[in-house]
Write a protein that holds these residues in place. Structure first.
Motif, PDB file in Angstrom:
ATOM      1  N   LEU A   1      -7.456   0.382   1.107  1.00  0.00           N
ATOM      2  CA  LEU A   1      -6.981   1.752   0.901  1.00  0.00           C
ATOM      3  C   LEU A   1      -7.556   2.689   1.959  1.00  0.00           C
TER       4      LEU A   1
ATOM      5  N   THR B   1      -2.230   0.694  -4.552  1.00  0.00           N
ATOM      6  CA  THR B   1      -1.464  -0.518  -4.278  1.00  0.00           C
ATOM      7  C   THR B   1      -0.417  -0.646  -5.374  1.00  0.00           C
TER       8      THR B   1
ATOM      9  N   LEU C   1       0.874  -1.171   0.000  1.00  0.00           N
ATOM     10  CA  LEU C   1       0.000   0.000   0.000  1.00  0.00           C
ATOM     11  C   LEU C   1       0.910   1.219   0.000  1.00  0.00           C
TER      12      LEU C   1
END
Length: 178
Positions: A89, A97, A43
């Motif tokens: 997210l 990502t 992330l």
């Protein structure tokens, strides 16, 4: 720029991680850092795809796998694969990502190595939920570095596989010209 995987300087705290209370205390440490991953993807935030690093409270202790200590700072990885991409997210306040391998050229060697270790441990934990011997559930222990079969008749301990890779070059020397 360093060589990816070569900068790994984390203390895996092999003996301390056997104590579940010690691992829990490290996760509660305000200095603890967490690398969240979603389905083996990092992330990231910003235009430069910087790794998103969280505190343990941001994702919950049940998701954490202890990576070790770096300069006395506890580092964990968190697997958010059970969430949708958007939920992952949102939970992490990340922008996107990214495939972990695509990030290696832009990361310091130390971060690349930590990310690779996190990805490997999370992947193994996600795919080793059941005992290969008897099929019973396998629960995480030692901060996620091993899993134990929950069957009282089996009780086998499961460890991540370490598979060395070898790259070799084989040359033949042309016979001398006469």
């Amino acid at each position: 720029m360093g060589i990816p995987y070569a900068g790994f300087g984390i203390n895996r705290v092999s003996s301390e991680r056997e104590d579940a209370a010690w691992v829990t205390a490290r996760a509660a440490d305000p200095s603890a850092r967490v690398l969240p991953l979603w389905r083996d993807q990092a992330l990231v935030t910003g235009d430069t795809a910087a790794l998103r690093v969280l505190q343990a409270d941001d994702v919950g202790q049940s998701r954490l796998v202890l990576l070790g200590l770096k300069d006395e700072v506890p580092w964990f990885a968190a697997d958010l694969s059970d969430l949708t991409r958007q939920d992952a997210l949102d939970v992490t306040a990340a922008d996107d990502t990214a495939d972990t391998r695509s990030l290696f050229p832009t990361l310091p060697a130390e971060h690349a190595a930590l990310l690779a270790y996190a990805r490997g441990l999370l992947y193994w934990n996600r795919h080793q939920r059941f005992c290969g011997r008897c099929g019973s559930a396998a629960e995480p222990r030692n901060g996620g570095l091993l899993r134990a079969c929950t069957s009282t008749e089996c009780g086998v301990l499961l460890f991540p596989r370490i598979e060395p890779a070898v790259i070799a070059l084989v040359e033949t020397i042309a016979p001398a010209q006469r």
